[in-house]
Design a protein around this motif. Structure first.
Motif, PDB file in Angstrom:
ATOM      1  N   UNK A   1       0.801  -1.223   0.000  1.00  0.00           N
ATOM      2  CA  UNK A   1       0.000   0.000   0.000  1.00  0.00           C
ATOM      3  C   UNK A   1       0.830   1.268   0.000  1.00  0.00           C
ATOM      4  N   UNK A   2       2.114   1.128  -0.341  1.00  0.00           N
ATOM      5  CA  UNK A   2       2.957   2.325  -0.343  1.00  0.00           C
ATOM      6  C   UNK A   2       3.067   2.958  -1.716  1.00  0.00           C
ATOM      7  N   UNK A   3       2.595   2.229  -2.712  1.00  0.00           N
ATOM      8  CA  UNK A   3       2.580   2.761  -4.075  1.00  0.00           C
ATOM      9  C   UNK A   3       1.176   2.560  -4.627  1.00  0.00           C
ATOM     10  N   UNK A   4       0.666   3.607  -5.288  1.00  0.00           N
ATOM     11  CA  UNK A   4      -0.698   3.525  -5.795  1.00  0.00           C
ATOM     12  C   UNK A   4      -0.868   2.342  -6.740  1.00  0.00           C
TER      13      UNK A   4
ATOM     14  N   UNK B   1      -2.655   2.010  -9.382  1.00  0.00           N
ATOM     15  CA  UNK B   1      -2.734   2.245 -10.830  1.00  0.00           C
ATOM     16  C   UNK B   1      -1.451   2.843 -11.419  1.00  0.00           C
ATOM     17  N   UNK B   2      -0.387   2.849 -10.667  1.00  0.00           N
ATOM     18  CA  UNK B   2       0.876   3.371 -11.222  1.00  0.00           C
ATOM     19  C   UNK B   2       1.533   2.335 -12.113  1.00  0.00           C
ATOM     20  N   UNK B   3       1.908   2.755 -13.303  1.00  0.00           N
ATOM     21  CA  UNK B   3       2.644   1.866 -14.204  1.00  0.00           C
ATOM     22  C   UNK B   3       4.077   1.762 -13.690  1.00  0.00           C
TER      23      UNK B   3
ATOM     24  N   UNK C   1       9.613  12.052  -6.414  1.00  0.00           N
ATOM     25  CA  UNK C   1       8.885  11.054  -7.204  1.00  0.00           C
ATOM     26  C   UNK C   1       7.789  10.411  -6.370  1.00  0.00           C
ATOM     27  N   UNK C   2       8.095  10.121  -5.129  1.00  0.00           N
ATOM     28  CA  UNK C   2       7.104   9.449  -4.289  1.00  0.00           C
ATOM     29  C   UNK C   2       5.931  10.387  -3.983  1.00  0.00           C
TER      30      UNK C   2
ATOM     31  N   UNK D   1       6.779   0.572 -14.958  1.00  0.00           N
ATOM     32  CA  UNK D   1       7.842   0.990 -15.888  1.00  0.00           C
ATOM     33  C   UNK D   1       8.023   2.498 -15.845  1.00  0.00           C
ATOM     34  N   UNK D   2       6.900   3.187 -15.829  1.00  0.00           N
ATOM     35  CA  UNK D   2       6.983   4.641 -15.738  1.00  0.00           C
ATOM     36  C   UNK D   2       7.614   5.040 -14.412  1.00  0.00           C
ATOM     37  N   UNK D   3       7.244   4.344 -13.374  1.00  0.00           N
ATOM     38  CA  UNK D   3       7.795   4.644 -12.055  1.00  0.00           C
ATOM     39  C   UNK D   3       9.316   4.486 -12.055  1.00  0.00           C
TER      40      UNK D   3
ATOM     41  N   UNK E   1       5.184  13.313  -5.527  1.00  0.00           N
ATOM     42  CA  UNK E   1       4.572  13.978  -6.672  1.00  0.00           C
ATOM     43  C   UNK E   1       4.793  15.471  -6.589  1.00  0.00           C
TER      44      UNK E   1
END
Lengths: 229, 229, 229, 229
Positions: free
Chosen positions: D169-172, D174-176, D211-212, D178-180, D214
């Motif tokens: 639960x530390x990264x959304x 729906x985040x791609x 990055x984390x 690869x993009x991340x 935003x």
DNA sequence: ATTTAACCGAGACGGTACGTCAAGTCTTCAC
DNA sequence: GTGAAGACTTGACGTACCGTCTCGGTTAAAT
């Protein structure tokens, strides 16, 4: 007329350039480089022998880029030819006009053939000349060049001398002079190339004597001495 | 005695092995490989020319490892020599014993020289022979080998024919037969090697006639024929 | 304010001369030659690729002597840089003053990144730009020049847009704008240089969305931090 | 799980052979020569720089014939790639299985990015890596190889770490990923390649934080979207 | 209005490296 | 246990460009 006869080929070559390459601008050509290359080529042929003579070696020895060689000469043989001409003529184009003509055909021819033998035995000429012949044997283009610029001028001089003898009644009218020249010089060159025997002044004399007299015995001569006359 | 005279060198060479290497066990040598190598060498000289003839190429064409070549031949020239001998003698060692001797020296010599000319003009011989001469010119060891195994046997036969003529009074007693042979064959070989002129049967005839008669006019002879006598 | 946004880099480069050479008299410089060289350089990069791009080739294609190139540019990279600038700015120095600012940060950034992607995918720009980067990677001097004359002006514009967003409360106050710019454009440039994936407008959108929102999930924590409600 | 994190790329490359040449018999390949070549290549890149790195130089330094290089590598880039892999993996194929995962995503990512920064600042890696990128930029084949054998394995590890964070639960959701990954590492790589700014551990930290979180400010909007209202 | 000095196109020059070819040696595998 | 196969080091090949250097011929500024 007097001519120095210790060298033969050396004195009758036409200097020129054997290159057939698509024309670089010759007017911009560096004479320094040209001479250095030809000199280095001769030096190296003498030092390492033709088999180990390389363009790279020549370029390095001459302090020249390889391209400068490739730009002006189409082959190692052509370069060697030019180098050889430089050696034999010192780079000058003026030519001695005639071979010795004392009226004594046998003596003159012996002089000439001995000069040839001398030259072929001189290591300074022997090695580059052999190298040149190596290429000539396989490369018709180079052979043609050799013929035109070295062989033919010389041959003409030789034929002139024989023609003079013909006029003097010392050579038969119906003898083909080209054949005559071949018969006098062919044996020498051949013995030199193939090392099929010692190449001495005596041998030169023998060739002249035998060629003039012919192989047949001279029945006639006995007749000539015929006391009944 | 009759001899086929359309080929000359071909029929009088001694087959052997030019190798000087520290002896590998020759008894184990593969005859198949040996033949394949010699054949391939000849094929390739004809196809690509001597300048582009490579050991690797020969090995590949012969289906043989390079080492097998290096094991048995010391140089490309030596291999070529062997190949050439195989060509000329078909690998057999028996030799024809003599040149034609009909009693007519001029006719016999013309036959022989024409045969030589033929051979030199035959592309199957021309190329390998030129290649061989390329090496001979520069390599005294190979030249010696060539002299011993090809030139001398042939020269002996030629001298024999001339000796026979001498006995028959057709050749002067005091003529050196080596010089005589050189005078007959030197011009031919030279013209061939240097391509200094067309190598025709007619030329062969001219050489024979001129050599026999000599260059000098035969005043004597005219005297001999003198009708007033 | 409105700006054409189908090209990005193209519109914001400062034209100049990268040369550091000891000054030739620039007033005498042939503008014809200069243009011909830059044009030829670009043409050739496109045609033969950077790896095979040579000064000689450019000189020939431009109908110019090699010296004319060496006189005015210190390196192939510098020449290429100039050529590239000519391409992107058409040789004019006037610059568009700002990036689009409609108030909608996400939309504007997507527009900008899509323009960048477009440009990088256009073969007319792709090849010279790659070539330029090849040199930049290894040559710090060129990299500095690139930074000063291409990267920094553009970066300033980008930062201006972000600053405006910051003022509008759309970007957090404590965000370092340089980092922000890197996070938006770094992924694009990297994917382009390394071809680590397809470089599409969608990807540009994804990058913008992700960069703005951040990787962390929002709802949970934001509500979690609103205890007073 | 614990992993040494002072090196990153170094620990996750797949060793292999980039060669596409028509197959020489690899079983006969000399391991000695191979190693000497790769070592010499790395040494020389460090000593003379990539611009002056030559195949001839490598061959000489490695005590190896040029052909041995041309036999086994299709290009200087491919050789360099292999050399680089040897450097980073020590020639072993075993790979570390995972990146650090302490549960604290920010801390872990900072560790990882700092390791990357370290590596890029280490001259032993910097120069060969730049050289490699020079080639990658222009050569799609090499880029593909690089992607497959270096980038992708590493990227997979990075994505795994992020996936784990997603699960926690530390990264959304729906985040791609690869993009991340691009957003975390792209800025670093770009700054390194273009030298557009100092490449420090602090910068790495900033990138991770930004990055984390935003770019957008949080409180305002998060509360705005708060359903409890 | 003429000098005069620079740029210009051209391209030869001394070099370096290229990528290829073959030489001659050495090792490995198969028969 | 020989011989084919072929990898190895070495070194030369002939080519391509490098960057420097003349060479005449314009051409623009300074006499």
């Amino acid at each position: 007329m007097k001519v120095k006869t210790d060298r033969l080929v050396s004195r009758f070559a036409r200097v020129g350039d054997v290159s057939q390459k698509a024309a670089p601008d010759a007017s911009r050509r560096s004479e320094t480089a040209r001479r250095a290359i030809l000199t280095a080529a001769l030096d190296l042929v003498g030092k390492v022998g033709y088999a180990k003579l390389t363009i790279e070696g020549i370029a390095t020895a001459a302090g020249v880029g390889k391209q400068t060689i490739y730009r002006w000469w189409p082959s190692k043989g052509a370069l060697l030819f030019d180098a050889f001409l430089t050696l034999t003529t010192g780079g000058q184009e003026e030519q001695a006009a005639a071979l010795p003509d004392t009226g004594d055909l046998a003596a003159d021819m012996k002089l000439i053939l001995r000069a040839t033998v001398n030259e072929l035995n001189d290591p300074r000429y022997d090695l580059p000349m052999r190298a040149l012949h190596t290429e000539i044997v396989l490369d018709p283009a180079l052979a043609a060049d050799y013929a035109k610029r070295l062989d033919e001028p010389l041959r003409e001089l030789k034929k002139n001398r024989l023609r003079s003898a013909q006029r003097a009644g010392q050579v038969a009218e119906d003898v083909d002079l080209d054949v005559a020249v071949d018969m006098l010089f062919g044996p020498i060159l051949n013995r030199w190339l193939q090392r099929s025997g010692p190449l001495t002044p005596d041998y030169a004399d023998q060739v002249v004597d035998t060629a003039l007299r012919g192989l047949r015995p001279r029945e006639a001569r006995s007749c000539f001495e015929c006391p009944g006359r």
